[in-house]
Design a protein around this motif. Structure first.
Motif, PDB file in Angstrom:
ATOM      1  N   ALA A  22       0.831  -1.211   0.000  1.00 33.26           N
ATOM      2  CA  ALA A  22       0.000   0.000   0.000  1.00 33.26           C
ATOM      3  C   ALA A  22       0.860   1.253   0.000  1.00 33.26           C
ATOM      4  CB  ALA A  22      -0.932  -0.006   1.208  1.00 33.26           C
ATOM      5  N   ILE A  23       1.899   1.267   0.807  1.00 33.02           N
ATOM      6  CA  ILE A  23       2.801   2.423   0.835  1.00 33.02           C
ATOM      7  C   ILE A  23       3.526   2.541  -0.502  1.00 33.02           C
ATOM      8  CG2 ILE A  23       4.893   3.334   1.912  1.00 33.02           C
ATOM      9  CD1 ILE A  23       3.836   2.104   4.562  1.00 33.02           C
ATOM     10  N   GLY A  24       3.959   1.411  -1.048  1.00 35.56           N
ATOM     11  CA  GLY A  24       4.645   1.415  -2.336  1.00 35.56           C
ATOM     12  C   GLY A  24       3.771   1.871  -3.485  1.00 35.56           C
ATOM     13  N   SER A  25       2.469   1.676  -3.372  1.00 34.86           N
ATOM     14  CA  SER A  25       1.573   2.081  -4.459  1.00 34.86           C
ATOM     15  C   SER A  25       1.544   3.595  -4.630  1.00 34.86           C
ATOM     16  CB  SER A  25       0.160   1.549  -4.223  1.00 34.86           C
ATOM     17  OG  SER A  25      -0.475   2.223  -3.153  1.00 34.86           O
ATOM     18  N   VAL A  39      -2.413  -5.668  -4.973  1.00 38.03           N
ATOM     19  CA  VAL A  39      -1.707  -6.608  -4.089  1.00 38.03           C
ATOM     20  C   VAL A  39      -2.005  -6.279  -2.624  1.00 38.03           C
ATOM     21  CG1 VAL A  39       0.606  -7.276  -3.291  1.00 38.03           C
ATOM     22  CG2 VAL A  39       0.114  -7.170  -5.738  1.00 38.03           C
ATOM     23  N   ALA A  40      -2.028  -4.989  -2.287  1.00 37.83           N
ATOM     24  CA  ALA A  40      -2.312  -4.572  -0.914  1.00 37.83           C
ATOM     25  C   ALA A  40      -3.711  -4.999  -0.488  1.00 37.83           C
ATOM     26  CB  ALA A  40      -2.161  -3.061  -0.777  1.00 37.83           C
ATOM     27  N   ILE A  41      -4.668  -4.841  -1.353  1.00 38.02           N
ATOM     28  CA  ILE A  41      -6.040  -5.244  -1.026  1.00 38.02           C
ATOM     29  C   ILE A  41      -6.135  -6.755  -0.867  1.00 38.02           C
ATOM     30  CG2 ILE A  41      -8.405  -5.347  -1.923  1.00 38.02           C
ATOM     31  CD1 ILE A  41      -7.814  -2.582  -3.219  1.00 38.02           C
ATOM     32  N   GLY A  58      -2.373  -8.341  13.473  1.00 41.57           N
ATOM     33  CA  GLY A  58      -2.279  -7.654  12.195  1.00 41.57           C
ATOM     34  C   GLY A  58      -3.603  -7.284  11.570  1.00 41.57           C
ATOM     35  N   GLY A  59      -4.671  -7.413  12.306  1.00 39.54           N
ATOM     36  CA  GLY A  59      -5.979  -7.064  11.754  1.00 39.54           C
ATOM     37  C   GLY A  59      -6.097  -5.592  11.427  1.00 39.54           C
ATOM     38  N   VAL A  60      -5.591  -4.742  12.308  1.00 37.54           N
ATOM     39  CA  VAL A  60      -5.660  -3.295  12.073  1.00 37.54           C
ATOM     40  C   VAL A  60      -4.741  -2.912  10.915  1.00 37.54           C
ATOM     41  CG1 VAL A  60      -5.193  -1.039  13.086  1.00 37.54           C
ATOM     42  CG2 VAL A  60      -6.307  -2.795  14.446  1.00 37.54           C
ATOM     43  N   ILE A  61      -3.552  -3.490  10.882  1.00 32.14           N
ATOM     44  CA  ILE A  61      -2.621  -3.195   9.792  1.00 32.14           C
ATOM     45  C   ILE A  61      -3.193  -3.676   8.467  1.00 32.14           C
ATOM     46  CG2 ILE A  61      -0.354  -3.794   8.857  1.00 32.14           C
ATOM     47  CD1 ILE A  61       0.718  -3.744  11.660  1.00 32.14           C
ATOM     48  N   ILE A  66      -5.883  -2.444   3.273  1.00 33.14           N
ATOM     49  CA  ILE A  66      -7.021  -2.489   2.347  1.00 33.14           C
ATOM     50  C   ILE A  66      -7.473  -1.072   2.009  1.00 33.14           C
ATOM     51  CG2 ILE A  66      -9.449  -3.162   2.093  1.00 33.14           C
ATOM     52  CD1 ILE A  66      -8.779  -5.613   3.886  1.00 33.14           C
ATOM     53  N   GLY A  67      -7.626  -0.233   3.030  1.00 34.58           N
ATOM     54  CA  GLY A  67      -8.055   1.148   2.793  1.00 34.58           C
ATOM     55  C   GLY A  67      -7.050   1.927   1.969  1.00 34.58           C
ATOM     56  N   ALA A  68      -5.769   1.780   2.293  1.00 40.50           N
ATOM     57  CA  ALA A  68      -4.739   2.478   1.531  1.00 40.50           C
ATOM     58  C   ALA A  68      -4.652   1.926   0.114  1.00 40.50           C
ATOM     59  CB  ALA A  68      -3.397   2.353   2.234  1.00 40.50           C
TER      60      ALA A  68
END
Length: 86
Positions: A22-25, A39-41, A58-61, A66-68
């Motif tokens: 997500a950060i890489g996107s 991939v992040a989703i 890791g649920g919050v992460i 998913i949101g990011a």
């Protein structure tokens, strides 16, 4: 009396992949950013499912991934449209 040692919950690999992707996107162009957002989703969903186990975290992460990832898709579409219409 229960003599089994308590195990510490650990982050799942899919949740870590989701946040990194997500950060890489956001740091890439439209095409690769879109791929990383997808991939992040995908890995975020897997991470959320795995975080339901008591031995995994890791649920919050994963949810953040998913949101990011969804925002990353929107950013990729905007980047692509700016490229096409300029």
């Amino acid at each position: 009396m229960d003599t089994t040692p308590a195990t510490r919950a650990s982050f799942s690999l899919p949740s870590l992949i989701a946040i990194v992707a997500a950060i890489g996107s956001f740091m890439n162009g439209a095409t690769f950013g879109l791929i990383l957002a997808i991939v992040a989703i995908f890995f975020g969903i897997i991470g959320v499912v795995l975080s339901l186990a008591p031995s995994k975290r890791g649920g919050v992460i994963s949810t953040f991934g998913i949101g990011a990832g969804l925002i990353g898709i929107l950013a990729a579409v905007i980047k692509a449209s700016m490229y096409l219409f300029s």
